[in-house]
Design a protein around this motif. Structure first.
Motif, PDB file in Angstrom:
ATOM      1  N   TYR A  18     -14.655  23.873 -68.373  1.00  0.00           N
ATOM      2  CA  TYR A  18     -13.429  24.547 -68.616  1.00  0.00           C
ATOM      3  C   TYR A  18     -13.363  26.231 -68.067  1.00  0.00           C
ATOM      4  CZ  TYR A  18      -8.965  25.955 -71.285  1.00  0.00           C
ATOM      5  OH  TYR A  18      -7.767  26.299 -71.406  1.00  0.00           O
ATOM      6  N   LEU A  19     -14.497  27.024 -68.325  1.00  0.00           N
ATOM      7  CA  LEU A  19     -14.673  28.244 -67.576  1.00  0.00           C
ATOM      8  C   LEU A  19     -14.792  27.969 -66.081  1.00  0.00           C
ATOM      9  CD1 LEU A  19     -17.240  29.635 -70.273  1.00  0.00           C
ATOM     10  CD2 LEU A  19     -14.831  30.513 -69.817  1.00  0.00           C
ATOM     11  N   LEU A  20     -15.391  27.234 -65.529  1.00  0.00           N
ATOM     12  CA  LEU A  20     -15.629  27.139 -64.167  1.00  0.00           C
ATOM     13  C   LEU A  20     -14.325  26.926 -63.364  1.00  0.00           C
ATOM     14  CD1 LEU A  20     -18.831  25.219 -63.889  1.00  0.00           C
ATOM     15  CD2 LEU A  20     -18.622  27.301 -63.183  1.00  0.00           C
ATOM     16  N   VAL A  21     -13.620  25.972 -63.820  1.00  0.00           N
ATOM     17  CA  VAL A  21     -12.376  25.558 -63.301  1.00  0.00           C
ATOM     18  C   VAL A  21     -11.258  26.654 -63.303  1.00  0.00           C
ATOM     19  CG1 VAL A  21     -10.053  24.174 -63.462  1.00  0.00           C
ATOM     20  CG2 VAL A  21     -12.147  23.265 -64.051  1.00  0.00           C
ATOM     21  N   THR A  22     -11.072  27.422 -64.487  1.00  0.00           N
ATOM     22  CA  THR A  22     -10.364  28.738 -64.785  1.00  0.00           C
ATOM     23  C   THR A  22     -10.769  29.802 -63.788  1.00  0.00           C
ATOM     24  OG1 THR A  22     -11.320  29.264 -66.846  1.00  0.00           O
ATOM     25  CG2 THR A  22      -9.449  27.917 -66.796  1.00  0.00           C
ATOM     26  N   GLY A  23     -12.300  29.967 -63.825  1.00  0.00           N
ATOM     27  CA  GLY A  23     -12.743  31.213 -63.299  1.00  0.00           C
ATOM     28  C   GLY A  23     -12.656  31.023 -61.786  1.00  0.00           C
ATOM     29  N   VAL A  24     -12.577  29.883 -61.097  1.00  0.00           N
ATOM     30  CA  VAL A  24     -12.168  29.958 -59.695  1.00  0.00           C
ATOM     31  C   VAL A  24     -10.848  30.204 -59.516  1.00  0.00           C
ATOM     32  CG1 VAL A  24     -11.902  28.043 -57.691  1.00  0.00           C
ATOM     33  CG2 VAL A  24     -13.971  28.157 -59.183  1.00  0.00           C
ATOM     34  N   ILE A  25      -9.886  29.853 -60.263  1.00  0.00           N
ATOM     35  CA  ILE A  25      -8.580  30.311 -60.193  1.00  0.00           C
ATOM     36  C   ILE A  25      -8.271  31.738 -60.117  1.00  0.00           C
ATOM     37  CG2 ILE A  25      -6.279  30.165 -61.080  1.00  0.00           C
ATOM     38  CD1 ILE A  25      -6.885  27.165 -62.189  1.00  0.00           C
ATOM     39  N   GLY A  26      -9.085  32.408 -61.120  1.00  0.00           N
ATOM     40  CA  GLY A  26      -9.243  33.698 -61.070  1.00  0.00           C
ATOM     41  C   GLY A  26      -9.711  34.571 -59.913  1.00  0.00           C
ATOM     42  N   LEU A  27     -10.746  33.747 -59.300  1.00  0.00           N
ATOM     43  CA  LEU A  27     -11.380  34.642 -58.370  1.00  0.00           C
ATOM     44  C   LEU A  27     -10.485  34.647 -57.027  1.00  0.00           C
ATOM     45  CD1 LEU A  27     -14.026  35.521 -56.771  1.00  0.00           C
ATOM     46  CD2 LEU A  27     -14.621  33.065 -56.528  1.00  0.00           C
ATOM     47  N   ILE A  28      -9.795  33.378 -56.862  1.00  0.00           N
ATOM     48  CA  ILE A  28      -8.988  33.352 -55.828  1.00  0.00           C
ATOM     49  C   ILE A  28      -7.746  34.377 -55.692  1.00  0.00           C
ATOM     50  CG2 ILE A  28      -7.147  31.747 -54.596  1.00  0.00           C
ATOM     51  CD1 ILE A  28      -9.149  29.423 -55.274  1.00  0.00           C
ATOM     52  N   ALA A  29      -7.190  34.276 -56.998  1.00  0.00           N
ATOM     53  CA  ALA A  29      -6.225  35.420 -57.109  1.00  0.00           C
ATOM     54  C   ALA A  29      -6.794  36.864 -57.059  1.00  0.00           C
ATOM     55  CB  ALA A  29      -5.689  35.392 -58.752  1.00  0.00           C
ATOM     56  N   MET A  30      -7.788  37.043 -57.404  1.00  0.00           N
ATOM     57  CA  MET A  30      -8.426  38.565 -57.275  1.00  0.00           C
ATOM     58  C   MET A  30      -8.684  38.827 -55.961  1.00  0.00           C
ATOM     59  SD  MET A  30     -11.361  38.716 -60.251  1.00  0.00           S
ATOM     60  CE  MET A  30     -11.027  38.851 -62.039  1.00  0.00           C
ATOM     61  N   ALA A  31      -9.000  37.945 -55.167  1.00  0.00           N
ATOM     62  CA  ALA A  31      -9.356  38.129 -53.681  1.00  0.00           C
ATOM     63  C   ALA A  31      -7.965  38.301 -52.818  1.00  0.00           C
ATOM     64  CB  ALA A  31     -10.032  36.610 -53.199  1.00  0.00           C
ATOM     65  N   LEU A  32      -6.746  37.849 -53.453  1.00  0.00           N
ATOM     66  CA  LEU A  32      -5.667  37.940 -52.538  1.00  0.00           C
ATOM     67  C   LEU A  32      -5.010  39.212 -52.978  1.00  0.00           C
ATOM     68  CD1 LEU A  32      -4.065  34.371 -52.934  1.00  0.00           C
ATOM     69  CD2 LEU A  32      -5.098  35.449 -50.870  1.00  0.00           C
ATOM     70  N   MET A  33      -5.601  39.966 -53.948  1.00  0.00           N
ATOM     71  CA  MET A  33      -4.834  41.239 -54.448  1.00  0.00           C
ATOM     72  C   MET A  33      -5.206  42.366 -53.479  1.00  0.00           C
ATOM     73  SD  MET A  33      -5.026  41.174 -58.756  1.00  0.00           S
ATOM     74  CE  MET A  33      -4.072  42.846 -58.902  1.00  0.00           C
ATOM     75  N   GLU A  34      -4.441  43.363 -53.468  1.00  0.00           N
ATOM     76  CA  GLU A  34      -4.579  44.559 -52.589  1.00  0.00           C
ATOM     77  C   GLU A  34      -5.522  45.625 -53.294  1.00  0.00           C
ATOM     78  OE1 GLU A  34      -1.195  46.365 -51.155  1.00  0.00           O
ATOM     79  OE2 GLU A  34      -0.262  44.296 -50.696  1.00  0.00           O
ATOM     80  N   GLU A  35      -6.228  46.565 -52.357  1.00  0.00           N
ATOM     81  CA  GLU A  35      -6.981  47.400 -52.794  1.00  0.00           C
ATOM     82  C   GLU A  35      -5.926  48.743 -53.098  1.00  0.00           C
ATOM     83  OE1 GLU A  35      -9.276  49.633 -54.502  1.00  0.00           O
ATOM     84  OE2 GLU A  35     -10.481  48.104 -53.345  1.00  0.00           O
ATOM     85  N   THR A  36      -6.111  49.368 -54.301  1.00  0.00           N
ATOM     86  CA  THR A  36      -5.336  50.343 -54.849  1.00  0.00           C
ATOM     87  C   THR A  36      -5.954  51.681 -54.917  1.00  0.00           C
ATOM     88  OG1 THR A  36      -5.537  49.609 -57.051  1.00  0.00           O
ATOM     89  CG2 THR A  36      -3.684  48.779 -55.941  1.00  0.00           C
ATOM     90  N   MET A  37      -7.403  51.762 -54.754  1.00  0.00           N
ATOM     91  CA  MET A  37      -8.149  52.813 -55.383  1.00  0.00           C
ATOM     92  C   MET A  37      -7.654  54.108 -54.410  1.00  0.00           C
ATOM     93  SD  MET A  37     -12.102  53.349 -54.257  1.00  0.00           S
ATOM     94  CE  MET A  37     -12.950  54.977 -54.637  1.00  0.00           C
ATOM     95  N   PRO A  38      -7.431  55.041 -54.971  1.00  0.00           N
ATOM     96  CA  PRO A  38      -6.991  56.682 -54.371  1.00  0.00           C
ATOM     97  C   PRO A  38      -8.001  57.019 -53.246  1.00  0.00           C
ATOM     98  CG  PRO A  38      -6.721  56.618 -56.843  1.00  0.00           C
ATOM     99  CD  PRO A  38      -7.555  55.465 -56.552  1.00  0.00           C
ATOM    100  N   PRO A  39      -7.408  57.685 -52.207  1.00  0.00           N
ATOM    101  CA  PRO A  39      -8.499  58.207 -51.278  1.00  0.00           C
ATOM    102  C   PRO A  39      -9.570  58.951 -51.866  1.00  0.00           C
ATOM    103  CG  PRO A  39      -6.357  58.710 -50.669  1.00  0.00           C
ATOM    104  CD  PRO A  39      -6.168  58.035 -52.135  1.00  0.00           C
ATOM    105  N   HIS A  40     -10.784  58.772 -51.268  1.00  0.00           N
ATOM    106  CA  HIS A  40     -11.859  59.590 -51.742  1.00  0.00           C
ATOM    107  C   HIS A  40     -11.637  60.881 -51.563  1.00  0.00           C
ATOM    108  CE1 HIS A  40     -14.557  56.366 -51.845  1.00  0.00           C
ATOM    109  NE2 HIS A  40     -14.104  55.547 -50.644  1.00  0.00           N
ATOM    110  N   GLY A  41     -12.317  61.533 -52.927  1.00  0.00           N
ATOM    111  CA  GLY A  41     -12.033  63.165 -52.900  1.00  0.00           C
ATOM    112  C   GLY A  41     -11.214  63.435 -53.916  1.00  0.00           C
ATOM    113  N   GLU A  42     -10.273  62.533 -54.108  1.00  0.00           N
ATOM    114  CA  GLU A  42      -9.252  62.754 -55.201  1.00  0.00           C
ATOM    115  C   GLU A  42      -9.749  62.542 -56.360  1.00  0.00           C
ATOM    116  OE1 GLU A  42      -5.279  61.582 -54.878  1.00  0.00           O
ATOM    117  OE2 GLU A  42      -5.096  61.482 -52.825  1.00  0.00           O
ATOM    118  N   VAL A  43      -9.942  63.741 -57.456  1.00  0.00           N
ATOM    119  CA  VAL A  43     -10.371  63.421 -58.765  1.00  0.00           C
ATOM    120  C   VAL A  43      -9.290  64.130 -59.699  1.00  0.00           C
ATOM    121  CG1 VAL A  43     -12.858  63.317 -58.156  1.00  0.00           C
ATOM    122  CG2 VAL A  43     -11.882  65.753 -58.472  1.00  0.00           C
TER     123      VAL A  43
END
Length: 406
Positions: free
Chosen positions: A381-406
């Motif tokens: 059960y964990l393997l099947v749902t984990g694969v789905i989560g991995l694919i969705a994470m891989a399709l998300m965009e990076e949102t990290m602020p530019p380096h140096g902003e604190v």
């Protein structure tokens, strides 16, 4: 932490609660009825997500958080003091179900406003580290609940634990109600604070009409949260799984939850620290892949050895690595949502995912083990749902602020 303790404690004492409110000649039937009541708390979570989430976007994060905590506190008092089926008959399970539904409504509106609050009060370069306290606080609650269970199971007899021991755990949660309300009432409001470095998908003065533009993001978030909540509630099920399926003692069963959730706290905080330094995307994807590769070997080791090393060490390692990616996801998701709809959209998304997948996770696992006779069913059960989560994470965009902003 206090609110999730009140909600999660039920899961750790599902066996004892089943005997109190749902007596049956079949231990399996009693446990399933108890877990179904645990799941009843998830039915009202989307409603709470809509109502309290929208309230947080209009009235502010603080009043929404005070409301949700007050409702949770009242429900835990009812569960702690509710007479057994033997005392009041059918009224006992009915009132237990109603109390769980109030808890679900409360918790449904909890995560969106608190996650938004953490993002809005943190400097851009430390947002993921701040948001890490959202999943970490859930893990702290689960660890504390499991620790309470471990202590009670160690110092009380089996009959005493069944009769009133589990009520002590609930009353501990009820005692925190005044402190929690005082704490939240003193928090400064964040909804009117100006934001620095807004991600492109969250830009715009008014986000209320931007639902169409966020359909892809919401869909990916739903898949990630479905995977994450199944992992979370299967982890919380480990006490019952170790006791009823693997046949180990109650002490080792509770200790497994204490260790795995304790390491989950560390993983959640590490995930935030890493996501602020290396970005949201890599911290989501690579640890999720590592957790998938470890799932089958760890469960095979637990089932065959049934030893403290396998249960504490093996599952603890899996919990540590598996908790890393979801802190990064919390940050990426909230950073991608416009502030005017952030509290409600995240609350609704989280509550729907939890209601559909979290509330059924322990029932599904128990059913799979029963019908297949395979103790490794949770791993599949964990393997099947984990694969789905991995694919969705891989399709998300990076949102990290530019380096140096604190």
């Amino acid at each position: 932490m206090l609110e999730f303790y009140d909600f999660l404690t039920y899961g750790f004492f599902a066996v004892q609660i089943g005997r109190t409110f749902f007596p049956s000649h079949s231990p399996y039937a009693s446990l399933m009825l108890s877990l179904a009541t645990f799941g009843a708390g998830f039915i009202t979570r989307p409603i709470g997500g809509v109502v309290i989430g929208l309230y947080s976007d209009r009235a502010g994060r603080r009043p929404a958080m005070v409301l949700s905590f007050a409702m949770m506190g009242c429900a835990i008092v009812v569960l702690a003091l509710l007479p057994s089926y033997a005392s009041i008959g059918i009224a006992a399970p009915i009132l237990a179900i109603l109390a769980r539904m109030v808890q679900g409504f409360s918790l449904g509106g909890e995560v969106g406003p608190t996650t938004a609050y953490l993002i809005e009060t943190a400097p851009p370069g430390r947002r993921a580290s701040a948001v890490a306290w959202q999943p970490a606080s859930q893990q702290i609650a689960a660890t504390f609940a499991a620790f309470v269970g471990l202590v009670l199971s160690s110092v009380m007899s089996h009959d005493a634990l069944d009769a009133y021991g589990w009520r002590i755990a609930f009353l501990i949660g009820a005692l925190t109600l005044p402190f929690g309300l005082w704490l939240r009432a003193r928090m400064p409001e964040s909804i009117h604070l100006p934001e620095e470095h807004v991600h492109a998908t969250a830009q715009g003065a008014d986000g209320r009409g931007r639902w169409q533009g966020h359909r892809r993001l919401m869909l990916l978030g739903l898949f990630v949260l479905a995977s994450g909540t199944i992992t979370t509630y299967v982890t919380q099920y480990m006490t019952t799984y170790a006791e009823t399926t693997l046949g180990v003692g109650a002490g080792l069963a509770f200790a497994t939850s204490v260790v795995s959730n304790g390491l989950g706290i560390l993983g959640a905080l590490m995930g935030g620290w890493l996501a602020d330094r290396y970005g949201r995307w890599p911290v989501m994807v690579w640890p999720q892949l590592a957790a998938l590769l470890l799932t089958w070997p760890v469960f095979l080791w637990m089932v065959t050895a049934k030893s403290p090393a396998a249960l504490l060490g093996g599952f603890g390692l899996l919990a540590l690595i598996g908790s890393l990616p979801f802190t990064a996801f919390y940050a990426a998701m909230t950073e991608s949502l416009p502030k005017p709809i952030r509290g409600s959209r995240f609350a609704i998304l989280y509550a729907v995912a939890i209601a559909l997948f979290g509330g059924t996770a322990q029932l599904v696992v128990t059913w799979l083990i029963h019908v297949t006779g395979d103790a490794l069913a949770p791993a599949w059960y964990l393997l099947v749902t984990g694969v789905i989560g991995l694919i969705a994470m891989a399709l998300m965009e990076e949102t990290m602020p530019p380096h140096g902003e604190v």
